[in-house]
Design a protein around this motif. Structure first.
Motif, PDB file in Angstrom:
ATOM      1  N   THR A 203       0.859  -1.179   0.000  1.00  0.00           N
ATOM      2  CA  THR A 203       0.000   0.000   0.000  1.00  0.00           C
ATOM      3  C   THR A 203       0.892   1.224   0.000  1.00  0.00           C
ATOM      4  O   THR A 203       1.739   1.394   0.893  1.00  0.00           O
ATOM      5  N   ALA A 204       0.739   2.048  -1.034  1.00  0.00           N
ATOM      6  CA  ALA A 204       1.550   3.256  -1.195  1.00  0.00           C
ATOM      7  C   ALA A 204       0.829   4.441  -0.567  1.00  0.00           C
ATOM      8  O   ALA A 204      -0.379   4.621  -0.762  1.00  0.00           O
ATOM      9  N   LEU A 205       1.566   5.235   0.172  1.00  0.00           N
ATOM     10  CA  LEU A 205       0.982   6.332   0.949  1.00  0.00           C
ATOM     11  C   LEU A 205       1.793   7.606   0.746  1.00  0.00           C
ATOM     12  O   LEU A 205       3.027   7.576   0.757  1.00  0.00           O
ATOM     13  N   ASP A 206       1.106   8.718   0.581  1.00  0.00           N
ATOM     14  CA  ASP A 206       1.768  10.014   0.497  1.00  0.00           C
ATOM     15  C   ASP A 206       1.984  10.531   1.907  1.00  0.00           C
ATOM     16  O   ASP A 206       1.017  10.769   2.641  1.00  0.00           O
TER      17      ASP A 206
ATOM     18  N   GLU B 182      -3.791  -1.772   6.730  1.00  0.00           N
ATOM     19  CA  GLU B 182      -3.760  -2.864   7.708  1.00  0.00           C
ATOM     20  C   GLU B 182      -3.681  -4.243   7.048  1.00  0.00           C
ATOM     21  O   GLU B 182      -3.198  -5.195   7.669  1.00  0.00           O
ATOM     22  N   TYR B 183      -4.123  -4.368   5.810  1.00  0.00           N
ATOM     23  CA  TYR B 183      -4.074  -5.657   5.107  1.00  0.00           C
ATOM     24  C   TYR B 183      -2.721  -5.895   4.443  1.00  0.00           C
ATOM     25  O   TYR B 183      -2.313  -7.043   4.233  1.00  0.00           O
ATOM     26  N   ALA B 184      -2.008  -4.838   4.112  1.00  0.00           N
ATOM     27  CA  ALA B 184      -0.796  -4.937   3.289  1.00  0.00           C
ATOM     28  C   ALA B 184       0.319  -5.727   3.969  1.00  0.00           C
ATOM     29  O   ALA B 184       0.434  -5.771   5.194  1.00  0.00           O
ATOM     30  N   THR B 185       1.169  -6.342   3.129  1.00  0.00           N
ATOM     31  CA  THR B 185       2.377  -6.991   3.642  1.00  0.00           C
ATOM     32  C   THR B 185       3.543  -6.016   3.691  1.00  0.00           C
ATOM     33  O   THR B 185       4.574  -6.314   4.298  1.00  0.00           O
ATOM     34  N   GLY B 186       3.399  -4.857   3.046  1.00  0.00           N
ATOM     35  CA  GLY B 186       4.424  -3.821   3.081  1.00  0.00           C
ATOM     36  C   GLY B 186       3.797  -2.473   2.808  1.00  0.00           C
ATOM     37  O   GLY B 186       2.831  -2.365   2.036  1.00  0.00           O
ATOM     38  N   LEU B 187       4.331  -1.426   3.423  1.00  0.00           N
ATOM     39  CA  LEU B 187       3.834  -0.062   3.241  1.00  0.00           C
ATOM     40  C   LEU B 187       4.930   0.778   2.599  1.00  0.00           C
ATOM     41  O   LEU B 187       6.107   0.639   2.947  1.00  0.00           O
TER      42      LEU B 187
ATOM     43  N   ALA C 179       3.431   3.073  12.827  1.00  0.00           N
ATOM     44  CA  ALA C 179       3.924   2.218  13.908  1.00  0.00           C
ATOM     45  C   ALA C 179       2.828   1.898  14.907  1.00  0.00           C
ATOM     46  O   ALA C 179       2.871   0.861  15.577  1.00  0.00           O
ATOM     47  N   HIS C 180       1.817   2.757  14.995  1.00  0.00           N
ATOM     48  CA  HIS C 180       0.684   2.508  15.887  1.00  0.00           C
ATOM     49  C   HIS C 180      -0.412   1.707  15.181  1.00  0.00           C
ATOM     50  O   HIS C 180      -1.008   0.816  15.785  1.00  0.00           O
ATOM     51  N   LEU C 181      -0.686   2.027  13.926  1.00  0.00           N
ATOM     52  CA  LEU C 181      -1.802   1.390  13.230  1.00  0.00           C
ATOM     53  C   LEU C 181      -1.441   0.021  12.655  1.00  0.00           C
ATOM     54  O   LEU C 181      -2.293  -0.870  12.581  1.00  0.00           O
ATOM     55  N   ALA C 182      -0.209  -0.144  12.216  1.00  0.00           N
ATOM     56  CA  ALA C 182       0.228  -1.421  11.610  1.00  0.00           C
ATOM     57  C   ALA C 182       1.640  -1.728  12.087  1.00  0.00           C
ATOM     58  O   ALA C 182       2.596  -1.718  11.301  1.00  0.00           O
ATOM     59  N   PRO C 183       1.801  -2.012  13.378  1.00  0.00           N
ATOM     60  CA  PRO C 183       3.144  -2.095  13.972  1.00  0.00           C
ATOM     61  C   PRO C 183       4.017  -3.224  13.456  1.00  0.00           C
ATOM     62  O   PRO C 183       5.238  -3.147  13.565  1.00  0.00           O
ATOM     63  N   VAL C 184       3.434  -4.290  12.899  1.00  0.00           N
ATOM     64  CA  VAL C 184       4.262  -5.419  12.440  1.00  0.00           C
ATOM     65  C   VAL C 184       4.527  -5.377  10.939  1.00  0.00           C
ATOM     66  O   VAL C 184       5.198  -6.263  10.399  1.00  0.00           O
ATOM     67  N   THR C 185       4.031  -4.359  10.247  1.00  0.00           N
ATOM     68  CA  THR C 185       4.187  -4.275   8.788  1.00  0.00           C
ATOM     69  C   THR C 185       5.391  -3.405   8.444  1.00  0.00           C
ATOM     70  O   THR C 185       5.473  -2.260   8.895  1.00  0.00           O
ATOM     71  N   PRO C 186       6.335  -3.902   7.642  1.00  0.00           N
ATOM     72  CA  PRO C 186       7.511  -3.102   7.278  1.00  0.00           C
ATOM     73  C   PRO C 186       7.138  -1.876   6.448  1.00  0.00           C
ATOM     74  O   PRO C 186       6.220  -1.933   5.628  1.00  0.00           O
ATOM     75  N   VAL C 187       7.850  -0.783   6.677  1.00  0.00           N
ATOM     76  CA  VAL C 187       7.623   0.473   5.957  1.00  0.00           C
ATOM     77  C   VAL C 187       8.847   0.763   5.096  1.00  0.00           C
ATOM     78  O   VAL C 187       9.986   0.733   5.580  1.00  0.00           O
ATOM     79  N   HIS C 188       8.621   1.048   3.820  1.00  0.00           N
ATOM     80  CA  HIS C 188       9.702   1.301   2.868  1.00  0.00           C
ATOM     81  C   HIS C 188       9.524   2.686   2.236  1.00  0.00           C
ATOM     82  O   HIS C 188       8.427   3.243   2.210  1.00  0.00           O
ATOM     83  N   ARG C 189      10.608   3.209   1.714  1.00  0.00           N
ATOM     84  CA  ARG C 189      10.521   4.333   0.789  1.00  0.00           C
ATOM     85  C   ARG C 189      10.442   3.761  -0.622  1.00  0.00           C
ATOM     86  O   ARG C 189      10.809   2.601  -0.865  1.00  0.00           O
ATOM     87  N   VAL C 190       9.988   4.567  -1.571  1.00  0.00           N
ATOM     88  CA  VAL C 190       9.862   4.110  -2.956  1.00  0.00           C
ATOM     89  C   VAL C 190      11.213   3.645  -3.504  1.00  0.00           C
ATOM     90  O   VAL C 190      11.290   2.722  -4.309  1.00  0.00           O
ATOM     91  N   THR C 191      12.281   4.279  -3.023  1.00  0.00           N
ATOM     92  CA  THR C 191      13.623   3.928  -3.513  1.00  0.00           C
ATOM     93  C   THR C 191      14.157   2.643  -2.892  1.00  0.00           C
ATOM     94  O   THR C 191      15.242   2.183  -3.275  1.00  0.00           O
TER      95      THR C 191
END
Length: 380
Positions: free
Chosen positions: A123-126, A164-169, A187-199
Motif C-alpha cells: 500500500t503506497a501512501l503520500d 492494515e491488510y498490506a504486507t508492506g507499506l 507504527a501505531h496502526l500497523a506495527p508489524v508491517t515493514p515500511v519502505h521508501r519508494v527507492t
C-alpha cells in the motif's frame, strides 16, 4: 514456472504511481495492469496495460452485472494469465479506493496457480497526506473517488483497510517531518508491517502468499491488534477484560469512544449475545459493529477440527474453563488519548458483580440498542 504478482494499492495516486513506476524500472520484462474507475458512475471502466517504456494497450471494459468488483476481477485475472506467458513480473496497479483483499483473494485461486504467484501486497501512501487523511470522515463519493455507483464508504475507512491488510507499506512525497510523522502513525496502526521508501522497495520474487493467512491478520477473531504504546503525541490504548458488557451502557458510551480516538478495532462480548463474538471497527468518528460468528466455546467440540490453527491459538490465549474464549479486546489510537478515561468509561459498561451472578438467562432480557444495527447488517 509461475510469474510473481505484486498488488499495489493506495488512495494516494501519486504515491501508488511512483511505486509502480519503480517496480517497472527495476525489473526488466515487468508489466503493470490498471483499471481506471474515474468514469465508473457512467458504467465505464478503462483498462491500461503498460511497461517501463510506456502504454502497451488501452481498452474499455463493460461492467459485469453492474458490479465494478466483478468486472475488475473477471477482466483482471484473464489479463494476468495472458501476460504471465511473457512477463517477468506482473504489477496490479489498483484504483485509488479499491481495497486489496478482494483482489488478492481473486488472484489466489486454484485455476491460476500454475500461472500466477501473488508475492506482495503493497500500500503506497503520500507522507504529506496520510496523517490527515486517516482522520477524515468524508465519503468517497464526496471527493470523487467512488469505486462504484452508490459507493457509501468513507475515505479513512478505506485507507485503514488498505494499510492494515498490506504486507508492506510504501511512503512517498512529503518532507522529512511528514515522513517522520507518517512512520509514527503507521507504527501505531500497523506495527508489524515493514515500511519502505519508494527507492527501497522489497524484491517481488518470493514464495506465494496465502490469502487465508493474510485475512487472519485482520479478521476480528484472529487480528494482530496493536499493543499499548505512546510515541510523542500519539497514543494507543488497549482495553482487555473478561466480564460481559451491558448493551445499553456500552451503546451510551460509543460516541465518546469513537470521537476521542482516530482508529479503534477489536472484538467484544455483549451479555445478551452470549454465544456471539462481535466486531468493533471505527475510524474518523465512524463506527461499525458486526456479528463475527460464534465464540469457539459456543461450538460443539466436533466442529473445532474445522477451525483454523490461528483461530484456535487466539482462543487459547484468552481461554478460561468457564467463559472459554469470550473476551473484551478493544484497541484505540489517537492523539493524546486519556488512557485512564477510556478504561474507566469501558469498565463502567461491564456487568456489575450482581448482574453477572444473574447469568445468561437474565442477560438475554436486556434491552439492546445494537439490535437494529446488527439486524440491518445481517439482512444486507
Amino acid at each position: 514456472m509461475s510469474t510473481p504478482v505484486v498488488l499495489v494499492a493506495g488512495l494516494h495516486a501519486s504515491a501508488r504511481t511512483a511505486a509502480v513506476d519503480r517496480l517497472l524500472a527495476e525489473h526488466p520484462g515487468s508489466v503493470a495492469v490498471h483499471h481506471d474507475l474515474r468514469s465508473v458512475t457512467l458504467d465505464r471502466v478503462r483498462r491500461v496495460v503498460r511497461d517501463s517504456s510506456g502504454t502497451l494497450d488501452v481498452a474499455d471494459v463493460l461492467l459485469a452485472h453492474g458490479c465494478v468488483t466483478c468486472t475488475v476481477r473477471e477482466d483482471l485475472l484473464p489479463q494476468l494469465v495472458r501476460l504471465a506467458a511473457t512477463a517477468s513480473l506482473l504489477v496490479v496497479d489498483l484504483w485509488d479506493s479499491v481495497e486489496p483483499r478482494s483482489v488478492a483473494e481473486a488472484i489466489d485461486c486454484e485455476e491460476a496457480h500454475d500461472d500466477l504467484r501473488l508475492t506482495s501486497v503493497l500500500t503506497a501512501l503520500d507522507a504529506a497526506y496520510l496523517p490527515v487523511d486517516i482522520t477524515r470522515g468524508d465519503r468517497l463519493a464526496e471527493i470523487g473517488k467512488p469505486a462504484a455507483s452508490g459507493d457509501r464508504r468513507y475515505l479513512a475507512e478505506v485507507l485503514a483497510r488498505q494499510l492494515e491488510y498490506a504486507t508492506g507499506l510504501v511512503l512517498h512525497g512529503g518532507d522529512e517531518e511528514d515522513t517522520d510523522l507518517s512512520r509514527t502513525v503507521l507504527a501505531h496502526l500497523a506495527p508489524v508491517t515493514p515500511v519502505h521508501r519508494v527507492t527501497g522497495l522489497p524484491h517481488p520474487s518470493g514464495p506465494t502468499l496465502c490469502t487465508a493467512e493474510l485475512a487472519e491478520r485482520v479478521d476480528p477473531a484472529t487480528a494482530q491488534l496493536p499493543c499499548d504504546a505512546q510515541t510523542d503525541e500519539i497514543t494507543t490504548v488497549v482495553w482487555h477484560h473478561t466480564r460481559p458488557l451491558h448493551p445499553a451502557r456500552l451503546f451510551e458510551a460509543v460516541d465518546e469512544l469513537v470521537t476521542q480516538s482516530v482508529r479503534s478495532r477489536g472484538r467484544f462480548w455483549l451479555a445478551n449475545r452470549h454465544e456471539r463474538m462481535l466486531a468493533w471497527d471505527a475510524v474518523a468518528g465512524v463506527v461499525s459493529v458486526e456479528d463475527a460468528g460464534p465464540w469457539l466455546i459456543a461450538l460443539p467440540e466436533a466442529a473445532w477440527d474445522m477451525i483454523s490453527p490461528a483461530r484456535r491459538t487466539a482462543a487459547t490465549l484468552d481461554w478460561n474453563p468457564v467463559r472459554g474464549d469470550r473476551v473484551q479486546h478493544l484497541v484505540f489510537t489517537g492523539p493524546d488519548l486519556d488512557r485512564e478515561r477510556i478504561h474507566t468509561l469501558l469498565d463502567s459498561c461491564l456487568l456489575t458483580p450482581q448482574e453477572e451472578q444473574a447469568g445468561p438467562d437474565a442477560w438475554a432480557g436486556y434491552d439492546d440498542p445494537f439490535a437494529p444495527i446488527l439486524s440491518l447488517k445481517e439482512a444486507a
